[in-house]
Scaffold this active site. Structure first.
Site, PDB file in Angstrom:
ATOM      1  N   GLY A   1       0.380  -1.275   0.067  1.00 24.39           N
ATOM      2  CA  GLY A   1      -0.251  -0.067  -0.401  1.00 24.39           C
ATOM      3  C   GLY A   1       0.641   0.990   0.237  1.00 24.39           C
ATOM      4  CB  ILE A   2       0.118   4.469   1.791  1.00 23.76           C
ATOM      5  CG1 ILE A   2      -0.768   4.793   1.080  1.00 23.76           C
ATOM      6  CG2 ILE A   2       1.266   5.871   2.033  1.00 23.76           C
ATOM      7  CD1 ILE A   2      -2.536   5.850   2.107  1.00 23.76           C
TER       8      ILE A   2
ATOM      9  CE1 TYR B   1      -7.790   4.187   9.958  1.00 21.18           C
ATOM     10  CE2 TYR B   1      -9.547   5.700   9.220  1.00 21.18           C
ATOM     11  CZ  TYR B   1      -8.041   5.248   9.335  1.00 21.18           C
ATOM     12  OH  TYR B   1      -7.310   5.624   7.698  1.00 21.18           O
TER      13      TYR B   1
ATOM     14  CE  LYS C   1      -4.272   7.231  10.164  1.00 20.27           C
ATOM     15  NZ  LYS C   1      -3.497   6.046   9.780  1.00 20.27           N
TER      16      LYS C   1
ATOM     17  N   GLY D   1      -1.453   1.561   9.947  1.00 20.79           N
ATOM     18  CA  GLY D   1      -2.236   2.002  10.550  1.00 20.79           C
ATOM     19  C   GLY D   1      -3.301   0.790  10.244  1.00 20.79           C
TER      20      GLY D   1
HETATM   21  N1  LIG Z   1      -5.928   3.739   2.024  1.00 22.84           N
HETATM   22  C1  LIG Z   1      -6.861   5.168   2.290  1.00 22.84           C
HETATM   23  O1  LIG Z   1      -7.358   5.232   1.235  1.00 22.84           O
HETATM   24  C2  LIG Z   1      -6.197   5.310   3.402  1.00 22.84           C
HETATM   25  C3  LIG Z   1      -6.971   6.841   3.794  1.00 22.84           C
HETATM   26  C4  LIG Z   1      -6.737   7.232   4.724  1.00 22.84           C
HETATM   27  C5  LIG Z   1      -5.698   6.890   5.296  1.00 22.84           C
HETATM   28  N2  LIG Z   1      -5.077   6.248   5.165  1.00 22.84           N
HETATM   29  C6  LIG Z   1      -3.752   5.622   6.412  1.00 22.84           C
HETATM   30  O2  LIG Z   1      -2.332   4.903   5.056  1.00 22.84           O
HETATM   31  C7  LIG Z   1      -1.475   3.946   5.739  1.00 22.84           C
HETATM   32  C8  LIG Z   1      -1.629   2.685   5.110  1.00 22.84           C
HETATM   33  O3  LIG Z   1      -2.652   2.663   4.970  1.00 22.84           O
HETATM   34  P1  LIG Z   1      -2.915   1.571   3.539  1.00 22.84           P
HETATM   35  O4  LIG Z   1      -4.056   2.267   2.591  1.00 22.84           O
HETATM   36  O5  LIG Z   1      -1.771   1.498   2.937  1.00 22.84           O
HETATM   37  O6  LIG Z   1      -2.997   0.219   4.661  1.00 22.84           O
HETATM   38  P2  LIG Z   1      -2.769  -0.952   4.174  1.00 22.84           P
HETATM   39  O7  LIG Z   1      -3.639  -2.128   5.039  1.00 22.84           O
HETATM   40  O8  LIG Z   1      -2.215  -1.378   2.789  1.00 22.84           O
HETATM   41  O9  LIG Z   1      -1.301  -1.059   5.067  1.00 22.84           O
HETATM   42  C9  LIG Z   1      -0.380  -0.672   6.394  1.00 22.84           C
HETATM   43  C10 LIG Z   1       0.363  -1.048   6.759  1.00 22.84           C
HETATM   44  O10 LIG Z   1       1.002  -0.887   7.774  1.00 22.84           O
HETATM   45  C11 LIG Z   1       1.428  -2.481   8.906  1.00 22.84           C
HETATM   46  N3  LIG Z   1       0.746  -2.549   9.637  1.00 22.84           N
HETATM   47  C12 LIG Z   1      -0.768  -2.919  10.773  1.00 22.84           C
HETATM   48  N4  LIG Z   1      -0.058  -2.841  12.152  1.00 22.84           N
HETATM   49  C13 LIG Z   1       1.547  -3.171  12.391  1.00 22.84           C
HETATM   50  C14 LIG Z   1       2.414  -3.187  13.584  1.00 22.84           C
HETATM   51  N5  LIG Z   1       1.302  -2.786  14.241  1.00 22.84           N
HETATM   52  N6  LIG Z   1       3.717  -3.157  13.093  1.00 22.84           N
HETATM   53  C15 LIG Z   1       3.849  -2.820  11.953  1.00 22.84           C
HETATM   54  N7  LIG Z   1       3.248  -2.276  10.818  1.00 22.84           N
HETATM   55  C16 LIG Z   1       2.063  -2.672  11.127  1.00 22.84           C
HETATM   56  C17 LIG Z   1       0.976  -3.469   8.011  1.00 22.84           C
HETATM   57  O11 LIG Z   1       1.242  -4.784   8.303  1.00 22.84           O
HETATM   58  C18 LIG Z   1       0.387  -3.129   6.278  1.00 22.84           C
HETATM   59  O12 LIG Z   1       1.643  -4.118   5.875  1.00 22.84           O
HETATM   60  C19 LIG Z   1      -2.661   3.789   7.337  1.00 22.84           C
HETATM   61  O13 LIG Z   1      -2.029   4.478   8.558  1.00 22.84           O
HETATM   62  C20 LIG Z   1      -3.857   4.218   7.171  1.00 22.84           C
HETATM   63  O14 LIG Z   1      -4.707   4.103   7.999  1.00 22.84           O
HETATM   64  C21 LIG Z   1      -5.033   4.929   4.318  1.00 22.84           C
END
Ligand SMILES: NC(=O)c1ccc[n+]([C@@H]2O[C@H](COP(=O)([O-])OP(=O)(O)OC[C@H]3O[C@@H](n4cnc5c(N)ncnc54)[C@H](O)[C@@H]3O)[C@@H](O)[C@H]2O)c1
Length: 439
Positions: free
Chosen positions: A209-210, A345, A349, A281
Site C-alpha cells: 500500500g502507501i 479510527y 487519526k 495503520g
Molecule cells: N487507503 C486509504 O484510503 C487511506 C486513507 C487515509 C489514511 N490511510 C492511512 O494510510 C496508512 C497506510 O494505509 P494503507 O491503505 O496502505 O493500508 P494497508 O493495510 O494496505 O497497509 C498498512 C500496513 O501497516 C502494517 N501494520 C499494521 N499494524 C502494524 C504494526 N503493529 N506494526 C507494524 N506494521 C503494521 C500492515 O501490516 C500493512 O502492511 C494507514 O495509516 C492508513 O490508516 C489510508
C-alpha cells in the site's frame, strides 16, 4: 485495486456514452515520470497588488519554461498576491485566475502565493488575504481535466527561496492528488540536514500500500530506506526492501521493546536517521454503540500510541534522529471530518494531528520538522475491503472525481521530507483530491 468506472470511461465506447448520459468523467491524472518537464506547458506568472517579489523569484526558478504564449494553452499559472492590501485589489486576482482557468490544459496547475492573513497590516488587508482562501478553494472545485488549485501562504519575512520546494511540488505531477489546499511557509529555522542522496529513512507499514509506495519514492530520491512491518508480512516486506535497496526490519510497532529495537537497528546498520514516516495503520470499524475494548485498543495502539513512543525514542537526547530530520505521520481525512462507524479510527487519526502540532515547536529547536499527511480515498487493500457502495461514494466525492493512488501520498510525504521543505512544519496536508469530507 481497479476503478472500473474510470477505466470504462477511458475506453473508446465508454467516454462518448458517459458524455451523452451526463455522468461525471474522472480525468487521467498526469503523474511523475523521470525526465519529464516540471510542468506540462508554459507557465503564466502574474501579480495582484503592488509587489512582484515572489512573481519574479518564481519566474527565475522556472527558467527556461516560464514564458507563456499570449492566449495559448497553459501548463500552469502562478499568481503573486503577497502585496494584496486592499479589497479592491482582489478583483485583479479574480481577473488573473479567470483568464487562466480558460487556458489551463489537462492536469494544469493554479498556484496562488499570498501573505498569512494573521500577519497582515490592518483589518482590510487581513480580510483580503483570507478572501483568497475562499477564491482558491472554490476555483479548485470548478477546474476540470485533472487540474488543481492550491494556496501557499508565505510569511512576509521568509526568504523567497524558503518556498521553492513547495512551489515546485505543487506545480509538478508529483502533487496529482493534492487539491484545494492551503500550505504555510514559515521563515525556515529548520532547513538543512544531509542532501537527499545521503539520507536514512524509516517507513513503517512498508510491506504494501502507501508504505511500500513511500519506500519506493524515498529510495528514488536517494534515501536508504529501513522498511518496517509485521513479521506476518515478512515476505512482502523483504520484497519492498529488495526493490528499494534498503533493509527490512520485522517489527510489531506496538510491542514494548519496539522503540529500542528500531533504535539499535538504526545505530548498528545505518549510523543514524534523517526521515521517519509513521505510516502503519489499521482500522476495526464498528458503530460506537457496538464498540468493544479490543477494537478500540488495537486501533489506538497501532495508529497513535506507537507513534508517540517511537517519536520519544527517536527524538530523545541521544536518539538517532539527526538535525535537519523530518517526521511525517499518516493521518486521514477521517481524522478531520469524522466518519460513521469509525470512532476509534477517527480518534486515532485526529490524535496524530494533535501530536504533530504539539511536537513541531520543540522539534524545530533541533531543526526537525513534524508534519502529517491526511489521505482521502486511496486505492489500496484497506479501501478495497470496503463495501461496494461506500467504496464507490468515497471515490467520487472529491473535485477530481476519483480515488488517489498510493504514489500520490508517497510523493507528498517525499516533498515534506525534502531538505528544502524546512519552512513547512506542524501542518496537515490533505491528499484527497479536495474531498468534500472535512473540506
Ligand atoms: N487507503 C486509504 O484510503 C487511506 C486513507 C487515509 C489514511 N490511510 C492511512 O494510510 C496508512 C497506510 O494505509 P494503507 O491503505 O496502505 O493500508 P494497508 O493495510 O494496505 O497497509 C498498512 C500496513 O501497516 C502494517 N501494520 C499494521 N499494524 C502494524 C504494526 N503493529 N506494526 C507494524 N506494521 C503494521 C500492515 O501490516 C500493512 O502492511 C494507514 O495509516 C492508513 O490508516 C489510508
Amino acid at each position: 485495486m481497479t476503478d472500473w468506472y474510470a477505466r470504462m470511461l477511458n475506453a473508446p465506447v465508454g467516454g462518448p456514452l458517459a458524455r451523452r448520459l451526463g455522468l461525471p468523467r474522472p480525468a487521467e491524472l498526469r503523474r511523475h515520470h523521470p525526465g519529464q518537464p516540471l510542468v506540462d506547458g508554459p507557465v503564466l506568472i502574474g501579480a495582484a497588488g503592488p509587489s512582484r517579489r515572489l512573481a519574479d523569484h518564481v519566474q527565475a526558478l522556472l527558467e527556461p519554461d516560464a514564458t507563456a504564449d499570449p492566449g495559448g494553452r497553459l501548463g500552469a499559472a502562478v499568481l503573486d498576491a503577497t502585496g494584496l492590501a486592499e479589497l479592491a485589489e482582489l478583483g485583479a486576482a479574480m481577473e488573473f485566475l479567470r483568464t487562466c482557468v480558460r487556458r489551463l490544459g489537462p492536469s494544469g496547475r493554479l498556484l496562488v502565493l499570498a501573505g498569512p492573513p494573521e500577519r497582515a497590516d490592518g483589518v482590510e488587508a487581513a480580510a483580503a488575504r483570507q478572501a483568497l482562501e475562499g477564491l482558491v478553494r472554490s476555483v479548485a472545485k470548478e477546474l476540470r481535466d485533472g487540474a488543481t488549485a492550491n494556496l501557499v501562504l508565505v510569511a512576509d519575512d521568509a526568504d523567497p527561496r524558503a518556498g521553492d520546494s513547495t512551489v515546485r511540488f505543487l506545480l509538478s505531477a508529483r502533487s496529482a492528488y493534492v487539491d484545494g489546499q492551503v500550505i504555510r511557509i514559515d521563515p525556515a529555522r529548520t532547513d538543512g540536514g544531509p542532501p537527499p542522496a545521503g539520507r536514512v529513512a524509516v517507513v513503517t507499514g512498508a510491506a504494501r500500500g502507501i508504505g511500500a509506495a513511500t519506500a519506493e519514492v524515498l529510495a528514488r530520491d536517494g534515501a536508504t530506506v529501513v522498511c518496517v512491518d509485521l513479521p506476518a508480512h515478512g515476505e512482502a516486506l523483504a520484497a519492498t526492501a529488495n526493490r528499494t535497496g534498503g533493509t527490512a526490519l520485522q517489527l510489531d510497532i506496538t510491542t514494548p521493546d519496539a522503540p529500542a529495537r528500531l533504535v539499535s537497528h538504526l545505530r548498528e546498520r545505518h549510523g543514524g536517521l534523517d526521515v521517519v514516516v509513521h505510516n502503519a495503520g489499521v482500522n476495526r470499524d464498528k458503530l460506537l454503540a457496538n464498540m468493544d475494548a479490543e477494537r478500540w485498543d488495537t486501533v489506538l495502539a497501532v495508529n497513535l500510541r506507537a507513534q508517540l513512543d517511537l517519536n520519544a525514542a527517536l527524538l530523545s537526547d541521544h536518539g538517532p534522529l539527526r538535525p535537519g530530520g523530518r517526521i511525517v505521520s499518516v493521518s486521514s481525512t477521517t481524522g478531520i471530518a469524522g466518519n460513521r462507524g469509525q470512532t476509534n479510527y477517527a480518534a486515532s487519526k485526529a490524535g496524530i494531528i494533535g501530536m504533530v502540532r504539539a511536537l513541531a515547536p520543540s522539534a524545530a529547536e533541533r531543526s526537525v520538522t513534524v508534519n502529517a499527511v491526511a489521505p482521502g480515498f486511496i486505492e489500496t487493500e484497506m479501501t478495497g475491503a470496503m463495501p461496494l457502495a461506500t467504496r464507490e461514494a468515497g471515490r467520487r466525492i472529491n473535485s477530481l472525481r476519483q480515488g488517489g493512488l498510493p504514489v500520490d501520498v508517497a510523493e507528498t510525504i517525499a516533498w515534506l521530507a525534502e531538505p528544502g521543505t524546512g519552512g513547512v512544519t506542524g501542518q496537515v496536508v490533505r491528499v484527497c483530491g479536495q474531498s468534500m469530507l472535512g473540506a
